[in-house]
Write a protein that holds these residues in place. Structure first.
Motif, PDB file in Angstrom:
ATOM      1  N   VAL A  96       8.080  69.840  16.087  1.00 22.93           N
ATOM      2  CA  VAL A  96       8.645  70.759  16.841  1.00 22.93           C
ATOM      3  C   VAL A  96      10.234  70.698  16.139  1.00 22.93           C
ATOM      4  CG1 VAL A  96       7.618  70.357  19.038  1.00 22.93           C
ATOM      5  CG2 VAL A  96       9.489  69.216  18.424  1.00 22.93           C
ATOM      6  N   ALA A  97      10.365  70.035  14.846  1.00 21.54           N
ATOM      7  CA  ALA A  97      11.628  69.880  14.360  1.00 21.54           C
ATOM      8  C   ALA A  97      12.361  71.557  13.986  1.00 21.54           C
ATOM      9  CB  ALA A  97      11.390  69.184  12.988  1.00 21.54           C
ATOM     10  N   ASP A  98      11.663  72.415  13.822  1.00 23.64           N
ATOM     11  CA  ASP A  98      12.061  73.631  13.520  1.00 23.64           C
ATOM     12  C   ASP A  98      12.662  74.466  14.743  1.00 23.64           C
ATOM     13  OD1 ASP A  98       9.595  74.265  14.221  1.00 23.64           O
ATOM     14  OD2 ASP A  98       9.229  75.723  12.644  1.00 23.64           O
ATOM     15  N   ARG A  99      12.029  73.996  15.762  1.00 20.12           N
ATOM     16  CA  ARG A  99      12.343  74.874  17.232  1.00 20.12           C
ATOM     17  C   ARG A  99      13.064  73.805  18.370  1.00 20.12           C
ATOM     18  NH1 ARG A  99       7.658  74.882  20.406  1.00 20.12           N
ATOM     19  NH2 ARG A  99       5.771  73.877  19.541  1.00 20.12           N
ATOM     20  N   ALA A 100      13.615  72.929  17.710  1.00 23.62           N
ATOM     21  CA  ALA A 100      14.067  71.768  18.818  1.00 23.62           C
ATOM     22  C   ALA A 100      15.531  71.710  18.372  1.00 23.62           C
ATOM     23  CB  ALA A 100      13.444  70.708  18.653  1.00 23.62           C
ATOM     24  N   MET A 101      16.237  71.565  19.591  1.00 25.51           N
ATOM     25  CA  MET A 101      17.887  71.162  19.273  1.00 25.51           C
ATOM     26  C   MET A 101      17.627  69.886  20.362  1.00 25.51           C
ATOM     27  SD  MET A 101      19.869  74.745  20.135  1.00 25.51           S
ATOM     28  CE  MET A 101      19.100  75.249  21.704  1.00 25.51           C
ATOM     29  N   LEU A 102      18.546  68.931  19.632  1.00 22.37           N
ATOM     30  CA  LEU A 102      18.973  67.559  20.137  1.00 22.37           C
ATOM     31  C   LEU A 102      20.207  67.829  20.691  1.00 22.37           C
ATOM     32  CD1 LEU A 102      18.283  64.623  20.620  1.00 22.37           C
ATOM     33  CD2 LEU A 102      19.289  64.114  18.502  1.00 22.37           C
ATOM     34  N   THR A 103      20.525  67.544  22.210  1.00 24.32           N
ATOM     35  CA  THR A 103      21.640  67.933  22.541  1.00 24.32           C
ATOM     36  C   THR A 103      21.965  66.902  23.624  1.00 24.32           C
ATOM     37  OG1 THR A 103      20.831  68.769  24.864  1.00 24.32           O
ATOM     38  CG2 THR A 103      20.666  70.362  22.804  1.00 24.32           C
ATOM     39  N   ARG A 104      23.520  66.818  23.791  1.00 26.15           N
ATOM     40  CA  ARG A 104      23.941  65.944  24.840  1.00 26.15           C
ATOM     41  C   ARG A 104      23.878  66.450  26.410  1.00 26.15           C
ATOM     42  NH1 ARG A 104      30.562  66.609  24.561  1.00 26.15           N
ATOM     43  NH2 ARG A 104      30.495  68.389  23.090  1.00 26.15           N
ATOM     44  N   ARG A 105      23.443  65.494  27.246  1.00 27.37           N
ATOM     45  CA  ARG A 105      23.290  65.958  28.588  1.00 27.37           C
ATOM     46  C   ARG A 105      24.412  66.369  29.387  1.00 27.37           C
ATOM     47  NH1 ARG A 105      18.250  63.200  31.953  1.00 27.37           N
ATOM     48  NH2 ARG A 105      18.077  64.640  33.384  1.00 27.37           N
ATOM     49  N   LEU A 106      24.209  67.598  29.921  1.00 30.77           N
ATOM     50  CA  LEU A 106      25.678  68.049  30.809  1.00 30.77           C
ATOM     51  C   LEU A 106      25.332  68.106  32.196  1.00 30.77           C
ATOM     52  CD1 LEU A 106      26.415  70.648  28.099  1.00 30.77           C
ATOM     53  CD2 LEU A 106      27.358  68.257  28.155  1.00 30.77           C
ATOM     54  N   ASP A 107      26.424  68.163  32.949  1.00 31.81           N
ATOM     55  CA  ASP A 107      26.312  68.847  34.309  1.00 31.81           C
ATOM     56  C   ASP A 107      26.835  70.304  34.160  1.00 31.81           C
ATOM     57  OD1 ASP A 107      26.095  66.222  35.233  1.00 31.81           O
ATOM     58  OD2 ASP A 107      28.274  66.013  35.493  1.00 31.81           O
ATOM     59  N   MET A 108      25.740  70.956  34.340  1.00 37.63           N
ATOM     60  CA  MET A 108      25.577  72.540  34.143  1.00 37.63           C
ATOM     61  C   MET A 108      26.091  73.241  35.150  1.00 37.63           C
ATOM     62  SD  MET A 108      24.340  72.889  30.916  1.00 37.63           S
ATOM     63  CE  MET A 108      24.064  74.610  31.057  1.00 37.63           C
ATOM     64  N   TYR A 109      26.825  74.151  34.880  1.00 35.21           N
ATOM     65  CA  TYR A 109      27.383  75.056  36.109  1.00 35.21           C
ATOM     66  C   TYR A 109      26.378  76.148  36.233  1.00 35.21           C
ATOM     67  CZ  TYR A 109      31.911  72.847  34.955  1.00 35.21           C
ATOM     68  OH  TYR A 109      33.051  72.133  34.750  1.00 35.21           O
ATOM     69  N   PRO A 110      26.302  76.457  37.682  1.00 32.09           N
ATOM     70  CA  PRO A 110      25.294  77.620  38.000  1.00 32.09           C
ATOM     71  C   PRO A 110      25.635  78.930  37.910  1.00 32.09           C
ATOM     72  CG  PRO A 110      26.691  76.795  40.022  1.00 32.09           C
ATOM     73  CD  PRO A 110      27.062  76.035  38.896  1.00 32.09           C
ATOM     74  N   ILE A 111      26.337  79.220  36.983  1.00 32.45           N
ATOM     75  CA  ILE A 111      26.651  80.463  36.533  1.00 32.45           C
ATOM     76  C   ILE A 111      26.173  80.958  35.133  1.00 32.45           C
ATOM     77  CG2 ILE A 111      28.797  82.045  36.302  1.00 32.45           C
ATOM     78  CD1 ILE A 111      28.811  80.944  38.917  1.00 32.45           C
ATOM     79  N   GLU A 112      25.584  82.227  35.247  1.00 29.80           N
ATOM     80  CA  GLU A 112      25.251  82.666  33.939  1.00 29.80           C
ATOM     81  C   GLU A 112      26.463  83.560  33.734  1.00 29.80           C
ATOM     82  OE1 GLU A 112      21.499  85.005  33.672  1.00 29.80           O
ATOM     83  OE2 GLU A 112      20.459  83.178  32.822  1.00 29.80           O
ATOM     84  N   CYS A 113      27.024  83.540  32.461  1.00 28.73           N
ATOM     85  CA  CYS A 113      28.124  84.148  32.191  1.00 28.73           C
ATOM     86  C   CYS A 113      28.002  85.369  31.344  1.00 28.73           C
ATOM     87  CB  CYS A 113      29.098  82.966  31.321  1.00 28.73           C
ATOM     88  SG  CYS A 113      29.714  81.630  32.338  1.00 28.73           S
ATOM     89  N   GLU A 213      25.842  80.097  28.709  1.00 28.40           N
ATOM     90  CA  GLU A 213      25.660  79.073  29.694  1.00 28.40           C
ATOM     91  C   GLU A 213      26.646  77.750  29.449  1.00 28.40           C
ATOM     92  OE1 GLU A 213      22.070  78.117  31.716  1.00 28.40           O
ATOM     93  OE2 GLU A 213      21.000  79.892  31.285  1.00 28.40           O
ATOM     94  N   PHE A 214      27.222  77.299  30.322  1.00 28.83           N
ATOM     95  CA  PHE A 214      28.213  76.166  30.288  1.00 28.83           C
ATOM     96  C   PHE A 214      27.821  74.975  30.907  1.00 28.83           C
ATOM     97  CE2 PHE A 214      30.391  79.956  28.940  1.00 28.83           C
ATOM     98  CZ  PHE A 214      31.137  79.575  27.646  1.00 28.83           C
ATOM     99  N   GLY A 215      28.218  73.825  30.545  1.00 26.82           N
ATOM    100  CA  GLY A 215      28.051  72.630  31.287  1.00 26.82           C
ATOM    101  C   GLY A 215      29.529  71.868  30.945  1.00 26.82           C
ATOM    102  N   ARG A 216      29.681  70.821  31.783  1.00 24.94           N
ATOM    103  CA  ARG A 216      30.700  69.773  31.806  1.00 24.94           C
ATOM    104  C   ARG A 216      30.167  68.548  31.423  1.00 24.94           C
ATOM    105  NH1 ARG A 216      32.119  65.361  34.959  1.00 24.94           N
ATOM    106  NH2 ARG A 216      34.147  64.852  35.057  1.00 24.94           N
ATOM    107  N   ASP A 217      30.754  68.028  30.361  1.00 29.33           N
ATOM    108  CA  ASP A 217      30.191  66.682  29.654  1.00 29.33           C
ATOM    109  C   ASP A 217      30.971  65.509  30.759  1.00 29.33           C
ATOM    110  OD1 ASP A 217      30.560  63.881  28.475  1.00 29.33           O
ATOM    111  OD2 ASP A 217      30.447  65.270  26.541  1.00 29.33           O
ATOM    112  N   PRO A 218      29.902  64.894  31.306  1.00 30.52           N
ATOM    113  CA  PRO A 218      30.373  63.783  32.498  1.00 30.52           C
ATOM    114  C   PRO A 218      31.111  62.847  31.986  1.00 30.52           C
ATOM    115  CG  PRO A 218      27.923  63.727  31.616  1.00 30.52           C
ATOM    116  CD  PRO A 218      28.326  64.775  30.893  1.00 30.52           C
TER     117      PRO A 218
END
Length: 310
Positions: A96-113, A213-218
């Motif tokens: 899945v390397a060509d379609r995967a993003m390794l990301t940090r885990r965030l506290d996501m905001y419930p808003i689509e901007c 979409e945005f989140g907060r880094d805990p």
């Protein structure tokens, strides 16, 4: 919505969630710091996941997101190669390397901007009913597809799984996340959109609207851009030359670089009752080509992977 296929099992990762397009995985070792976000090749329309998938679509979406992330001056959720130290995440599986993003885990905001640089779709429908979009009053006489002099921020509340998102006013977003965060989400969204619209215009493409979409880094508390960004699935792009050709019909002028080909075919071959028909091979190929064309137009390069076999 039709049932999603069983998720791919990935070594070192545990599947935790599937949406219409993306699958999320957490490290099998229990680390809470990382997520693996895998863009599938699934395609959905009218609340149904369709068959067959669009081979290569997930890789194109991921490559375009990564290209934009490199050009946006705001912290994003991607984990740099080799990061993590003693708490390093598992390797991204090759399949899945060509379609995967390794990301940090965030506290996501419930808003689509959502930012709109043109008025069309649900925004235009709301304008026709009320003269406003998400509480923002607009001048009379705007036609479907007209560009706005100044982009507008029209947030939406991200509804629980299985429910539809709800367009909301900025004041309602303040109630949901607080005034400081709501303002930061709005300002960041407008800044990113404005820069992206100018870059797209330089490449002969109109960026009509998009969602972020945005989140907060805990750990740090910083605002972080997450999810996909400025892709064909999260944004509406038009060919500038076609858009400016007044001899064409409105439908042709507003043809977007996305799965509209699929929607149009389904609308002509399905009454929206029961299971949707299987997509013909030519519709699948045309849809992939439309996604690929946008990538090439924006980046000026060929996708960094071979085209799927026909």
């Amino acid at each position: 919505m039709t049932h999603l296929p069983a998720p791919t099992q990935l070594a070192g990762w545990t599947h935790t969630y599937s949406g219409k397009v993306r699958d999320l995985y957490t490290p099998a070792n229990g680390s809470a710091a990382y997520l693996l976000v895998v863009a599938s090749n699934r395609v959905s329309a009218f609340d149904h996941v369709l068959e067959p998938p669009i081979a290569g679509k997930g890789a194109l979406l991921t490559a375009l997101s990564n290209w934009w992330f490199d050009r946006i001056e705001l912290p994003n959720h991607l984990v740099p190669a080799g990061a993590g130290g003693a708490d390093s995440p598992p390797a991204v599986p090759a399949e899945v390397a060509d379609r995967a993003m390794l990301t940090r885990r965030l506290d996501m905001y419930p808003i689509e901007c959502v930012v709109r640089g043109a008025l069309t779709g649900s925004g235009f429908a709301e304008y026709e009913r009320t003269g406003a979009v998400c509480g923002i009053e607009l001048p009379s006489g705007i036609a479907d597809g007209d560009l706005l002099d100044t982009p507008i921020y029209t947030p939406a509340y991200k509804a629980p799984l299985g429910e539809h998102d709800e367009n909301i006013t900025f004041e309602r977003s303040v109630e949901l996340v607080g005034e400081e965060v709501a303002a930061a989400l709005r300002d960041a969204s407008l800044k990113i959109f404005t820069a992206a619209r100018e870059l797209a215009a330089d490449r002969g493409v109109v960026l009509a609207d998009t969602k972020f979409e945005f989140g907060r880094d805990p750990r740090t508390g910083e605002l972080v851009l997450a999810d996909e960004v400025l892709t064909s699935d999260s944004s509406r792009y038009w060919d500038a030359a076609v858009y400016g050709d007044d001899s064409l019909s409105r439908q042709d002028r507003l043809a977007s670089f996305d799965k509209q080909i699929v929607r149009n075919w389904l609308a002509s071959h399905w009454d929206k009752t029961g299971e949707p028909p299987v997509l013909p091979d030519e519709i699948v190929a045309q849809t992939y080509d439309r996604y690929r064309e946008l990538y090439v137009r924006l980046t000026g390069a060929q996708p960094p992977f071979p085209a799927p076999a026909s």
